[in-house]
Structure formats: structure tokens, C-alpha cells
Design a protein around this motif. Structure first.
Motif, PDB file in Angstrom:
ATOM      1  N   ARG A  34     -13.599  26.928  19.439  1.00 38.95           N
ATOM      2  CA  ARG A  34     -12.606  25.975  18.942  1.00 38.95           C
ATOM      3  C   ARG A  34     -11.543  26.756  18.179  1.00 38.95           C
ATOM      4  O   ARG A  34     -11.842  27.715  17.492  1.00 38.95           O
ATOM      5  N   ASP A  36      -8.316  26.284  15.431  1.00 41.05           N
ATOM      6  CA  ASP A  36      -7.686  25.408  14.464  1.00 41.05           C
ATOM      7  C   ASP A  36      -6.206  25.767  14.414  1.00 41.05           C
ATOM      8  O   ASP A  36      -5.835  26.839  13.945  1.00 41.05           O
ATOM      9  N   GLY A  39      -4.130  22.426  11.458  1.00 39.76           N
ATOM     10  CA  GLY A  39      -5.031  21.361  11.039  1.00 39.76           C
ATOM     11  C   GLY A  39      -5.647  20.580  12.187  1.00 39.76           C
ATOM     12  O   GLY A  39      -6.477  19.714  11.980  1.00 39.76           O
ATOM     13  N   LEU A  40      -5.238  20.887  13.405  1.00 37.01           N
ATOM     14  CA  LEU A  40      -5.787  20.212  14.583  1.00 37.01           C
ATOM     15  C   LEU A  40      -6.785  21.156  15.256  1.00 37.01           C
ATOM     16  O   LEU A  40      -6.438  22.275  15.612  1.00 37.01           O
ATOM     17  N   GLU A  41      -8.008  20.688  15.397  1.00 33.05           N
ATOM     18  CA  GLU A  41      -9.046  21.517  16.012  1.00 33.05           C
ATOM     19  C   GLU A  41      -9.081  21.267  17.519  1.00 33.05           C
ATOM     20  O   GLU A  41      -9.404  20.180  17.979  1.00 33.05           O
ATOM     21  N   LEU A  42      -8.728  22.300  18.289  1.00 33.29           N
ATOM     22  CA  LEU A  42      -8.684  22.190  19.747  1.00 33.29           C
ATOM     23  C   LEU A  42      -9.945  22.776  20.373  1.00 33.29           C
ATOM     24  O   LEU A  42     -10.393  23.850  19.966  1.00 33.29           O
TER      25      LEU A  42
END
Length: 137
Positions: A34, A36, A39-42
């Protein structure tokens, strides 16, 4: 390209086996990665796996002109991934069913990517081929 001769079929299957082995190794080892970003965890590992599997399928079809290697990849992927599954589908060391109280869906998703995506590609290719052969008015 001759896609019907026995030698052509053997080479298609051999190429599919090599790419399936590579696919299993890459997807199993990276599926939980994953990133980050702001602030968006992809789910970078799953995205990479899907892109790799689509690319492998497109390459196999473009190189052979046949759907056979795609069927081999879809059929063989689950068998080759089985040693990594541990006790069962979604319940091994590399594919844990849950970590703590959090259910791990990435193991199920990566198995779907590995097994189902080649068959989806076969369906798309079949539809495109049939649409191209339709009689014109």
C-alpha cells in the motif's frame, strides 16, 4: 501466424506457463503493498497486479493470436498459487484471512485477478471477434 499446428500450440502453452509463474510470484509477493499519497492509502500491490495481469494477457494474445494461452494462465494460476495459500483459500501466511480483527480482502482480490481476469479477457476477445464477423446490411 499459424495458431492451429501442434508445435504452435505447444509454444503457446509454454509461453503461458512462463508468464503464469512470473504472475504468481509477482502478485503473491506484492498484493498487500500500500502507498500513502497525500493521506490517501492506495492498494498499489493490487493495482500493479491487475495492470500486470492485463498486460500479460494482451501480450499473450498479441503474440499468439490465440485464446489458448489465456485459458492456460487462468487455469494454472490457482494451482501455482496453492502452496502459498496455507490452510485454504484466503487462510495462509501470505494470504491471511484476518490480521487481528481486520478481514484481509486483498488475498481474495488478488486470486480473482490471477484466475478470473484471463477468462474475462477471453470473453472480451470472443465478443470482439464475433462482432467483427457479423454480416453487414
Amino acid at each position: 501466424m499459424d495458431t492451429q499446428s501442434l508445435a504452435a500450440r505447444f509454444s503457446q502453452v509454454a509461453l503461458a506457463i512462463v508468464l503464469t509463474i512470473l504472475s504468481v510470484v509477482l502478485l503473491v509477493t506484492t498484493h498487500r503493498l500500500r502507498l500513502d499519497i497525500g493521506g490517501l492509502e492506495l492498494p498499489a500491490g493490487l493495482l500493479f497486479g491487475a495492470v500486470f495481469q492485463v498486460t500479460a494477457c494482451v501480450f499473450l494474445y498479441a503474440a499468439t493470436g490465440s485464446r489458448l494461452p489465456l485459458a492456460v494462465v487462468g487455469s494454472l494460476w490457482g494451482l501455482l498459487a496453492m502452496p502459498f495459500l496455507g490452510r485454504g483459500v484466503g487462510g495462509g501466511v501470505l494470504f491471511p484471512a484476518a490480521i487481528g480483527d481486520q478481514i484481509q480482502y486483498s488475498g481474495w482480490i488478488v486470486q480473482g485477478i490471477g484466475v478470473l481476469l484471463p477468462f474475462v479477457m477471453i470473453g472480451v476477445i470472443t465478443l470482439v471477434r464475433r462482432r467483427g464477423r457479423a454480416p453487414r446490411a
